[in-house]
Scaffold this motif. Structure first.
Motif, PDB file in Angstrom:
ATOM      1  N   ILE A   1       3.099  -5.228   6.557  1.00 15.45           N
ATOM      2  CA  ILE A   1       4.242  -4.344   6.791  1.00 15.45           C
ATOM      3  C   ILE A   1       4.159  -3.182   5.820  1.00 15.45           C
ATOM      4  CG2 ILE A   1       5.832  -5.526   5.211  1.00 15.45           C
ATOM      5  CD1 ILE A   1       8.070  -5.002   7.311  1.00 15.45           C
ATOM      6  N   GLY A   2       4.528  -2.000   6.298  1.00 18.87           N
ATOM      7  CA  GLY A   2       4.591  -0.845   5.426  1.00 18.87           C
ATOM      8  C   GLY A   2       5.820  -0.017   5.764  1.00 18.87           C
ATOM      9  N   PHE A   3       6.540   0.420   4.743  1.00 11.87           N
ATOM     10  CA  PHE A   3       7.742   1.234   4.960  1.00 11.87           C
ATOM     11  C   PHE A   3       7.389   2.703   4.726  1.00 11.87           C
ATOM     12  CE2 PHE A   3       9.211  -2.977   4.163  1.00 11.87           C
ATOM     13  CZ  PHE A   3      10.295  -3.125   5.008  1.00 11.87           C
TER      14      PHE A   3
ATOM     15  N   GLY B   1       3.932   3.740   3.935  1.00  7.64           N
ATOM     16  CA  GLY B   1       3.277   2.441   3.789  1.00  7.64           C
ATOM     17  C   GLY B   1       2.032   2.491   2.936  1.00  7.64           C
ATOM     18  N   PHE B   2       0.919   1.959   3.455  1.00 11.18           N
ATOM     19  CA  PHE B   2      -0.301   1.913   2.661  1.00 11.18           C
ATOM     20  C   PHE B   2      -0.855   3.305   2.372  1.00 11.18           C
ATOM     21  CE2 PHE B   2      -0.138  -2.574   3.060  1.00 11.18           C
ATOM     22  CZ  PHE B   2      -0.910  -3.048   2.006  1.00 11.18           C
TER      23      PHE B   2
ATOM     24  N   SER C   1       0.868   5.657   1.254  1.00 12.09           N
ATOM     25  CA  SER C   1       1.509   6.062   0.002  1.00 12.09           C
ATOM     26  C   SER C   1       0.576   5.894  -1.185  1.00 12.09           C
ATOM     27  CB  SER C   1       2.750   5.202  -0.268  1.00 12.09           C
ATOM     28  OG  SER C   1       3.724   5.402   0.710  1.00 12.09           O
ATOM     29  N   ALA C   2      -0.227   4.833  -1.110  1.00 15.44           N
ATOM     30  CA  ALA C   2      -1.092   4.502  -2.241  1.00 15.44           C
ATOM     31  C   ALA C   2      -2.155   5.565  -2.475  1.00 15.44           C
ATOM     32  CB  ALA C   2      -1.741   3.143  -2.013  1.00 15.44           C
ATOM     33  N   THR C   3      -2.371   6.401  -1.489  1.00 14.08           N
ATOM     34  CA  THR C   3      -3.416   7.425  -1.619  1.00 14.08           C
ATOM     35  C   THR C   3      -2.840   8.801  -1.913  1.00 14.08           C
ATOM     36  OG1 THR C   3      -3.331   8.062   0.714  1.00 14.08           O
ATOM     37  CG2 THR C   3      -4.734   6.174   0.155  1.00 14.08           C
ATOM     38  N   MET C   4      -1.530   8.872  -2.017  1.00 15.37           N
ATOM     39  CA  MET C   4      -0.877  10.182  -2.145  1.00 15.37           C
ATOM     40  C   MET C   4      -0.561  10.522  -3.600  1.00 15.37           C
ATOM     41  SD  MET C   4       1.696   9.879   1.136  1.00 15.37           S
ATOM     42  CE  MET C   4       2.332  11.561   1.057  1.00 15.37           C
TER      43      MET C   4
END
Lengths: 323, 323, 323, 323
Positions: free
Chosen positions: D215-217, D220-221, D223-226
């Motif tokens: 699940i990602g809000f 989501g995933f 976000s981890a690269t931003m």
């Protein structure tokens, strides 16, 4: 909050004159033999029909909807329902206009904004205790050596219960009573300080039973009149056995290796044949009323097996924590 | 299970002779004025020092660790601690070998496998009620017009309480008592069927208070001796007001617009100066013992404010559900 | 709802710039050796100070207020507090007027009607994870052979994490990252259908950690692109061991005897040195703003030990149910 | 733990091939119009029969056993059951000897010591989601303006879902997919720090749905690269509206006035027609097996309405707290 328990959990549902009442028992371990016939004995002890109890007769046959496979519990929730069969909905429509003294009619109408199922007390009905008894049967199966036993020891202030009931019926009145409950062979140390003392959990469940107005553990209210030198129970051996049992088997909220003992006060049945007075909400005046329907002259006669059931439910939950 | 409540929730911690005891109150709404001085009044009512209570003296100053900002609650959990200052750890080492009658010593040692803090009853100590009183102060702030009031109405079976206490002290003994509690202005319809009847929730909390052995709502155990025609409270008006209040303000588990009334039985203090007998676990024989330390001749003297506190806690949680 | 758990339960409290933050751990069994030094290792892994983390330095020394006696847990609640020492309250007063993008400032002010402690995020601060880590230390002690291990495997979309952090710092910006967590030696069959699947409980706790925006178990989002023939893990032996582990050690919500594996997505730190734009509530216009204070360029650097802690908390609670 | 929720609470029960499955919904306010026809729309969206879904056909007619009177909810628990009609018990007996890859068969047998109802997955069956959808229908009724909408946006890694399903069916294989869910008009400030963040509660429920692995809000995933400067959503006005919505409508665990957005990863159906390999517990060797029975080539096709249901359940519970 129709749920109770932490590991052994029960969820009640239903109304007296709806399709069914029932209970969902969650947290029961797998592998417990369970069949519909196992409920007969305790259900029959709760059944109306005896002198002093309502002539409403239901077969009260439990149906296990879920949680049992090949004659054993599966570990999934066990749902048991009881169809409501002997329903006379018209009996109760009057309670909307003139709430019955001693009943939840008025408070329930206020709280549920007129949408409550008022027929026969609806979800407040004593009939809900059928579901408690069913859950109690499951709980008792888990308790092994622990034996729970409750009995009506006094009715209308008298030890001769038959006579007291007889008198009440003749007068179109009702009487209360005292139910005594014991449980033997509970291991030492059950109970969850600070809030889930054994007394706390049992009293919580006991006061969910309609008509209960008091509870006392061990010497109960008599404790308040005693001296410490007389009330303290001298400890005799490593099992925790005490010379006396004024504590009712519980010290510091924990079972102490002695017989668990408590007494509950059951008020007289609120529905009586005699004329009573209550506010009529249409006229806004206090008027005479007669509560038609089928009543118990002494509901306390049917309470012992319910008290056993809730005690078993409380103990089963503790046991699950200590397995 | 040191937690209680669904929306207004409290979590107790601490031991009598550890660093501190305290309570974490979660679910309190933001914007309630709260300062350490607000606790003084109720804490002083619980404080020992009066005739018949232990001479142990603590400043019992609450410290608000969290949840208050600019003099108001923030909506985050409120943690209140009380440092333990007047500690005499050596007083209590004997309870390991010879469990005190009436106390949890033996059951606790069994349950917690000898690791419990046995000093002064540890987590079972009556000192834990300090944290209850503190939580009660917060709860009372939420209750607006609802006024809760408890008093000791009987001690050792007598109405002249001073004399009863005096006698008990002279004899190196202790006495129990009856605490009566009322709450006015509770709106109609509070309570959560089926399990969280008002009686269920209050009794759950009341039986968490050490030394309580019985509770009765309204006419309580006297209900069991009454007839329905006498016990039913005739409803007089739309506010739900009844002519009598045998129900103690609760019908069907719901508040009914009348005064909430209940009585609790407090057992005599277990710790007494007189010689008692109990198992000595080293010799495995029943031997004489004297419980040294500072005792209350009548712990019931300090119970009223605690009963008020738990009643406020119960009502605050209901109120939060119905906001 | 600052509480979590059924048997092993934790209650968090505190604010970033209040007196203290802390945690109350209830339901821990007695007899577990516990001392303040036991927390040092995990706390130091969470501590700021490394490159890319905030220069705010706290000693972060835990104080055990309750629940430990003679170096062991007693079975009573364990309360651990951390004093807040390095506080600069004036840094944060601006957030009242101009809520910071990416933070809870505005939603919290709305929800708590302006009474929230806004200093440093108050109760929403990442500092609260200190209490999680402390609870995790207790939980890990209960887990015996079960070894939990989390690491940052990617930051700003790159595997060379140092370089990614360096770049972000130079730009006055922040980056997110991916934390991978595994737990070995979990017995088969843990998890509580229907709602408390292992994924449900772990994700519940993981999403309580500030800055987490995604979680995937086993192959996670990659599962959605796979075929059943490739995703199904063939079972090899009676221990449940599978040839592949696309399921991440969980089937049907239950542990299946394989390595528990999951990954979480951490968003970039919301507080950055660069100028941003946000509504100014006084002027009602979107205006430029600079968020002063001490920031982490990559908060994900400090997340692994927190993910380990919540995993341990989840598993300890399951374990307590199955003891 | 087949229960979820604090105020709006649901209790699931039943097995795929037992008498019935069902749900008990407690805490629903009185006066909500509710009839069996209200369930038809959402139930039909979950129903098998479309291309790529199992040909097992049930009427899936809900029966309201309790909690509704005169066409409205009463405030008492609402119990809804679904009889199981199209049962072929012999289809599944093989799973006892050779647990199916990707299923809970082995872990469940271990955990429930062989007593679990293994027919069709029993209590682990995807059929249980029927009860979730029913509870979701009740929840949606409470949510007023809040509109929840979920859709399958990708299957087997492709946007052309029909083609992907077609291919999987031809190969006797299965595929996963991505379901996207949004909810509009949620007031600002919902969510219960610290543990019941909106993400925590939704993910808890979402991971109770069989086959969900991620699940990602918001982003989501991704976000981890931003970077923070790109991820932070600038606040534009007093309603909390932001220029972008990388946060998915949640900051600090609280709704922030924007569209709630999340995506879930659904793994490929575990039951496939193709030959697979798994341990045979009788021979203790890995052997070829074919899973007979009626399968979904892409279970993700039926997931959207279930995701909507659990989102509604989560939001209804929050709403009840803030009424």
């Amino acid at each position: 909050m129709n749920s109770f328990g932490r590991v052994f959990r029960i969820h009640l549902f239903g109304e007296s004159h709806g399709k069914a009442i029932g209970v969902c028992v969650d947290g029961c371990p797998p592998g417990v033999p369970l069949a519909e016939k196992d409920f007969i004995h305790d259900l029959s002890r709760r059944r109306p029909g005896a002198r002093g109890t309502t002539p409403r007769k239901e077969k009260d046959s439990p149906e296990i909807l879920a949680g049992v496979f090949n004659g054993h519990t599966t570990g999934a929730p066990i749902t048991i329902t009881f169809a409501n069969e002997n329903i006379r909905p018209k009996d109760y429509s009057f309670v909307v206009d003139q709430p019955r003294p001693g009943h939840a009619d008025m408070a329930a109408a206020h709280r549920f904004r007129g949408f409550q199922d008022y027929r026969g007390g609806g979800h407040f009905s004593g009939r809900m205790t059928l579901a408690l008894v069913a859950a109690g049967v499951v709980a008792k199966k888990l308790l092994g050596d622990i034996r729970i036993s409750a009995a009506l020891v006094e009715a209308g202030g008298q030890r001769d219960i038959d006579k007291a009931v007889e008198n009440a019926m003749r007068e179109g009145d009702s009487i209360g009573g005292i139910v005594e409950c014991t449980a033997e062979n509970i291991p030492m140390g059950w109970g969850e300080p600070f809030f889930d003392s054994v007394e706390s959990v049992i009293s919580h469940l006991v006061f969910a039973i309609p008509a209960i107005k008091g509870i006392g553990f061990g010497s109960g209210f008599r404790s308040a009149t005693m001296k410490g030198s007389g009330h303290n129970d001298p400890i005799l051996d490593k099992s925790g056995k005490t010379k006396t049992n004024h504590a009712g088997g519980i010290t510091g909220g924990l079972t102490n290796g002695n017989l668990l003992e408590f007494r509950v006060a059951v008020k007289p049945t609120s529905s009586i044949a005699r004329e009573q007075r209550s506010l009529h909400t249409k006229t806004n005046k206090v008027e005479a009323m007669k509560v038609a329907g089928r009543h118990d002259a002494c509901i306390a006669l049917r309470v012992p097996v319910v008290v056993e059931a809730v005690t078993a439910i409380a103990l089963a939950d503790f046991q699950m924590l200590y397995r």
